[in-house]
Enzyme design. Structure first.
Site, PDB file in Angstrom:
ATOM      1  CB  THR A 335      -0.924   0.014   1.234  1.00  0.00           C
ATOM      2  OG1 THR A 335      -0.147  -0.321   2.380  1.00  0.00           O
ATOM      3  CG2 THR A 335      -2.053  -0.970   1.089  1.00  0.00           C
ATOM      4  CG  ASP A 336       0.035   4.017  -2.574  1.00  0.00           C
ATOM      5  OD1 ASP A 336       1.040   3.483  -3.038  1.00  0.00           O
ATOM      6  OD2 ASP A 336      -1.051   4.069  -3.178  1.00  0.00           O
ATOM      7  CB  SER A 361      -0.417   9.495   3.804  1.00  0.00           C
ATOM      8  OG  SER A 361      -0.919   9.604   2.512  1.00  0.00           O
ATOM      9  NE  ARG A 362       5.214   3.960   2.327  1.00  0.00           N
ATOM     10  CZ  ARG A 362       4.761   2.747   2.438  1.00  0.00           C
ATOM     11  NH1 ARG A 362       4.156   2.185   1.429  1.00  0.00           N
ATOM     12  NH2 ARG A 362       4.904   2.073   3.554  1.00  0.00           N
ATOM     13  CB  VAL A 363       1.056   9.169  -2.953  1.00  0.00           C
ATOM     14  CG1 VAL A 363       2.201   8.332  -3.469  1.00  0.00           C
ATOM     15  CG2 VAL A 363      -0.146   8.311  -2.629  1.00  0.00           C
TER      16      VAL A 363
END
Lengths: 499, 136
Positions: A335-336, A361-363
């Site tokens: 997941t992101d 939250s990466r993006v």
């Protein structure tokens, strides 16, 4: 009347044209625990549907030289040795249409809510290769969940895959229900996939969504605890097929898989019964691919390919907070980002029990609106520092002024991020509250009065900072003029609040 | 340990017995029986034998077709069927195995290996029932 019936029947029979074709058949050799071993069926494809004499469907999973291993999608108790199994030539698919919205269906797309049949316009294969790189674009539009801790610190964008992970009873489902409720008027379709959940829980959830007016844009796909493992196994794929149907129309879809731990367990059961070699924790070797191919189907398509997006919220249940177990680590890596819920925080009364330090939250930050970015930019760091200082301050009371100030601010931040269930907060209201917090307007408000202050402030600012609200809601803008007006409104409200 | 499939065993039996004289064949078959007993595969002997007969038929260019009908087929129909099946399966010889089945109500049902061509009235009525009771 009776003449009419006869006439209609005649017409129907006239319209009926029979096309006889060569059918591939096999014979049942063994039946056990929802698995059927069949001989024959020489040209069968993987994931092809088969039919049994009692009308039940099955899916070919193991294709060997002599036998085909089939999982039965339904009641297998009436299938017996020697029964004829017919191949359909079709890969497993489910019926879809716009009228599926507001309905509760099982993993095969059959309605189970007693509201009659769903007229299908199309069928969608449940297994599909995820959209390629050329068709995608990066995440840039936010998904407003209505939960302050998430929208401010761990923002999620349309097309993102954000894992919700935590022990049992830490509020995982509560977060997604709030997120669904908050999608009203946000141009989003929601698909809730329930895997191995209790029917009573699903009933409660359905009623909650209905009461909140959320069912009109929601589909519930259910594979209950009483259904065979095969249904739990295909349910998430059916859910994403429904989501893809809407995404192909250029719509934005939010899909929730509640939960993928039970999905992995169902797949483990099937794999072990099919005699596939067990690996770590007895899961089969392809358990990573099981989830990666599912979650890869969440994406944001570019305009050239029709736009639309699928945002996925997979849920994973951990045992005693162990996120280093096999399935949690797999899904974390796919997941992101993840929203980590902690039982300790939950019991302390910090709800939603989001552990800000472990959540990421990466993006999503690129999808956050400018105003939110401005007010919540340092919040994560401030909270992390507060947790450090909080532990440190237990040892002594001789703290310097700046540390004391940081501790006081931290306490208020924690209080602000607390939120009741089923009470999602609008983005503009979140911005106002967080602005007041980060700019120090709440520093001298007693912690126990923070909630009261917040509610009053929102009410007051809505009436007295109209320019600011207009800019945020309509134009998603943050201007100095708006900020000035908000600052003034907060100061005015504060002076009246202190009186 | 990799499991041996019934097909593997049938193929092995065929290769061993191919071109053997009568006396050699009895030795081979004796050894095969002992092997099946030792490996506890006797329970699978029916399946292995059916595989073996399929392999032999395939090697010798023969196709066995099971024809089910309500009444016995006349000579003309049989010849016609034989010709049609020879063409479809590109085979030298077709062996028709007749089977009388009153449940078919009429028409024919042809079964070749795992393929079924069902021209029976029972099938047509079933399909009509499916059509009339479909969800609209």
């Amino acid at each position: 009347m009776s003449n009419n019936i006869v006439e209609n029947l005649k017409k129907e029979i006239d319209n009926f044209s029979l096309q006889l074709k060569i059918e591939k058949v096999g014979k049942v050799m063994e039946v056990f625990d929802g698995i059927v071993k069949v001989s024959g069926l020489s040209d069968i494809k993987s994931s092809e549907m088969v039919t049994f004499p009692n009308g039940e469907m099955g899916v070919a999973l193991n294709i060997e030289e002599d036998v085909v291993g089939i999982i039965v999608l339904g009641d297998f108790s009436k299938i017996k040795e020697g029964d004829e199994v017919k191949a359909t030539g079709r890969i497993l698919e489910i019926p879809v249409s716009d009228s599926i919205l507001g309905r509760v269906v099982n993993a095969m797309g059959v309605p189970i809510d007693g509201k009659g049949v769903i007229k299908a316009t199309k069928t969608y294969p449940i297994e599909k290769v995820a959209p390629g790189v050329v068709t995608r674009q990066s995440v840039s539009e936010p998904v407003a969940t209505g939960i302050k801790a998430i929208d401010a610190i761990i923002p999620v964008g349309r097309g993102q895959r954000e894992l919700i992970i935590g022990d049992r009873q830490t509020g995982k489902t509560a977060i997604v229900i709030d997120a669904i409720l908050n999608q009203k008027g946000q141009n989003m379709i929601c698909v809730y996939v329930s895997i191995g959940q209790k029917d009573s829980k699903l009933r409660k959830l359905g009623a909650r969504l209905e009461a909140g007016g959320a069912m009109v844009y929601t589909v519930i796909v259910s594979a209950g605890a009483s259904e065979p493992a095969s249904m739990s196994y295909i349910a998430p794929y059916s859910g994403v097929a429904i989501a893809e149907y809407f995404m192909d129309q250029g719509k934005d879809v939010l899909i929730i898989y509640d939960d993928l731990s039970k999905h992995a367990v169902a797949y483990r059961e099937i794999s072990l019964l099919l005699r596939r070699p067990p690996g770590r924790e007895a899961y089969p070797g392809d358990v990573f691919y099981l989830h990666s191919r599912l979650l890869e189907r969440a994406c944001r398509r570019n305009e050239k390919y029709g736009g639309g997006s699928i945002t996925a919220f997979p849920i994973i249940e951990t045992q005693a907070g162990d996120i280093s177990a096999y399935i949690p680590t797999n899904v974390i890596s796919i997941t992101d980002g993840q929203i980590f819920l902690e039982a300790d925080l939950f019991y302390k009364g910090i709800r939603p029990a989001v552990n800000v330090g472990s959540s990421v939250s990466r993006v999503g930050s690129s999808a956050q609106i400018k105003a939110m970015k401005k007010v919540a930019g340092t919040l994560k760091l401030d909270l992390a520092q507060f947790r450090e200082l909080e532990a440190f301050s237990q040892f002594g009371s001789d703290l310097d002024d700046s540390t004391k100030k940081q501790l006081e601010r931290g306490k208020r931040a924690v209080e602000v991020l607390k939120q009741l269930q089923y009470a999602p907060v609008k983005t503009e209201h979140q911005v106002v509250t967080l602005y007041a917090l980060t700019k120090g307007f709440m520093d001298d408000v007693p912690v126990e009065k923070i909630k009261e202050f917040e509610a009053g402030l929102i009410d007051y600012s809505e009436r007295n900072a109209k320019v600011f609200y207009k800019e945020i809601v309509e134009f998603k803008m943050w201007t100095e003029k708006g900020e000035e007006q908000l600052k003034k409104a907060i100061a005015d409200f504060k002076s009246s609040f202190n009186k | 340990m990799a499991t041996i499939s019934n097909n593997d065993i049938a193929r092995a039996i065929f290769s061993l017995s191919k071109g053997k004289s009568h006396s050699e064949l009895s030795v081979v078959l004796n050894k095969v029986a002992k092997f099946l007993f030792r490996r506890r595969l006797l329970s699978k002997s029916t399946e292995i034998l059916s595989r073996l007969s399929q392999i032999i038929n395939q090697e010798e260019g023969r196709t066995v077709a099971k024809i089910s009908s309500v009444e016995k087929l006349d000579h003309k129909t049989k010849t016609h069927l034989e010709q049609a099946l020879k063409k479809r399966y590109s085979t030298k010889e077709v062996i028709l195995v007749e089977n009388l089945d009153q449940k078919l109500l009429g028409g024919l049902k042809i079964e070749v290996n795992d393929e079924v061509i069902d021209f029976s009235i029972k099938n047509r009525v079933g399909k009509l029932q499916e059509y009339l009771t479909r969800q609209i």
